[in-house]
Design an enzyme around this catalytic site. Sequence first.
Site, short mmCIF file in Angstrom:
data_model
loop_
_atom_site.label_atom_id
_atom_site.label_comp_id
_atom_site.label_asym_id
_atom_site.label_seq_id
_atom_site.Cartn_x
_atom_site.Cartn_y
_atom_site.Cartn_z
N PRO A 275 160.98 12.31 123.08
CA PRO A 275 159.97 11.53 122.54
C PRO A 275 158.93 12.00 121.02
CG PRO A 275 159.30 13.03 124.21
CD PRO A 275 160.72 13.01 124.15
N GLY A 276 159.80 12.98 120.63
CA GLY A 276 159.51 13.60 119.24
C GLY A 276 158.80 15.00 119.16
N ASP A 345 169.83 17.30 120.82
CA ASP A 345 169.13 17.37 122.07
C ASP A 345 169.62 16.25 123.01
OD1 ASP A 345 167.40 18.05 123.63
OD2 ASP A 345 165.63 17.37 123.05
N CYS A 399 168.59 20.00 128.86
CA CYS A 399 167.54 20.64 129.89
C CYS A 399 168.29 20.45 131.22
CB CYS A 399 166.11 19.92 129.73
SG CYS A 399 166.39 18.29 129.92
#
Length: 472
Positions: A275-276, A345, A399
Site C-alpha cells: 500500500p505504499g 517486497d 513478512c
Amino acid sequence: MGSWKIQRKLHEYIYSATSRRLLSTTCKYGVLTTDSSPKLCTGNTRINSPVKSLKKTVVKLLSTDSLAAPIHPSGQQNVRDRFKTGQNGSNTETVGSEDVNTLGPVEERREFKHGRVPSQLVLDHFDRQYGRHFGSEWSDIRAALMAPKLNGLLLNNFANVSSKVATMLKERRLQNIFDICNISGKNMQFHLNEADGAEKDFDLPFERNCKNSKDTDANLQFYIHPENRHVRFPKLKHVPGQLKSYFLQGAASLLPVLALDVQQDDSVLDMCAAPGGKSLALLQTAKFGLLTSNEPDLWRKRRLVDTLQSFIPQEILDTRVDVTKLSGVHFQDVTPNIFDKVLVDAPCSNDRSWLYSKNIIGMQMRMEDRRHLPELQASLLRSALHAVKPGGSVVYATCTLSQQENDEVMESVLKQVSKNSKSRIEVINLNNLTENFQKVFRFDSLTRYGQLVLPYLDANWGPMYFAKLKKY
C-alpha cells in the site's frame, strides 16, 4: 474479460448462497451456516467434484496470474488484503487506528485485538511447520503472533508537524528509533560477506535531531516507545490539498529500506509497492533521482496512489515518482540493467494476517496457494536482478517466518543465476546493520542469506525477512 475480472467472478461464484449451501453438506473440515460461522463437521464427506474442480481452477489462476500482484483470498472477509506486501507486513503496514491506548498486561493486549480469535486450523499448521524449525523458541514466537502487533510512527518530512502531533509524541514518551539505538549522528557501515569476496563499505547517513523539512534531504524520523510498548494513534483523514503528517507502520518495515542504502541520484524500483509505506520511507531518506513505484493489481494500485498523494507534494510526484502497473516478472525484459536499486517486497503468506482467517475454505485454499509462493517469489527476484544495473543492489523482503519463502528462495535464485547468467551476484552481509538495532528487534541467528526479525511479546515487531544482493 481481463484475468482479474475472471478471478473476481470466480470468487463471487464460490461464495454465492448456492455454493455455500453446497459446501455446507460436503465440507470435510467444517460446515458453513447461513451466517458463515464455522462448525465442526462430524462426517468424512468430500467436496463434490464440480466445486472441487472450480476450486482448483481458482487456485491455479491465483498462482499464475500477474506475478507481482498479491494472491487474493476466496473468503468475503478482507478479500483484497490476503497477502499484504509491505509488506507485513511486512508488509504489515497500516494507515491508522482509533484513539490512544497504552500497553497493559498480555491479556489486555490480546483483548485489544478486537476480540478476534486465531484460527485453530492455521495454528496447527504453524505448529507443524514452525515448531520443527524454531524448536523451544516457537512457543514464545507463537504467543507474540497472537498478541497485537506494534506500530511506529513515520513523520512526514514533506508536511508541517502540528503542535498537536508534537504534544502527542511527548505525552506518549515516544523517541526516534535511531536515538534509541544510539546510531544517530554516525554512519552505519555495510560490507560484503567476507566469504563472498573483497570487502566494500556502504554509508547510510543519519543526522542527530534532524528537523522537519520539506526538502528531500531530510532523514527518516520514525518514532516508537523506547520500551516497545503498544501505543495507538488517531486515524488521519485525507484532506485535499493538505499532506498527512505521519504514517503508521511496523518498525521492522524500515529495515529493508535501510538495507537498500539509497544514495543521491539513484534510480530506484519498488517492485511490489502497495500500500505504499516503503515507497514513502524511501522518499524520506535521500534526494535520489527517480522512484518507480510499481503495483500491477488495479485495486491495490489505487491504494498506492492515494497513499502517495496523501503524503508527497504534487511537484515531487510529477518529477521524481513514476507509478506503474507492470507485472513484476516483466521488468527483466522491459527495463534490463536500468535501476541502481530494486526493492522486492514480495507477496508472501503473511503469518499475522493469515492467523485470523475466519473462512475454513479460504484457509484451505491459502494452504494450497502457499505451496506456489516460493516459485512466484523467485520469479520476482530473478526479474529484479536482471532489471538492476551492474554495480546495483537488490533487497528481497517478506513478512513471513517461512524458511521456504525466505532463505530457500534466495538459495534457488542464486543457483539459477550462477548457472544461466553472465553477471556475478554476491550476498551482502547485513550483520552490521542488524547489530545497530539489537535494542529494538530480536533477530533469528540461524538464517543463511538474510536477516529475520522474530516477534516476541517484549519486542512484538515482524516477522520481517530481508536479504541483499549486489550485481557485478
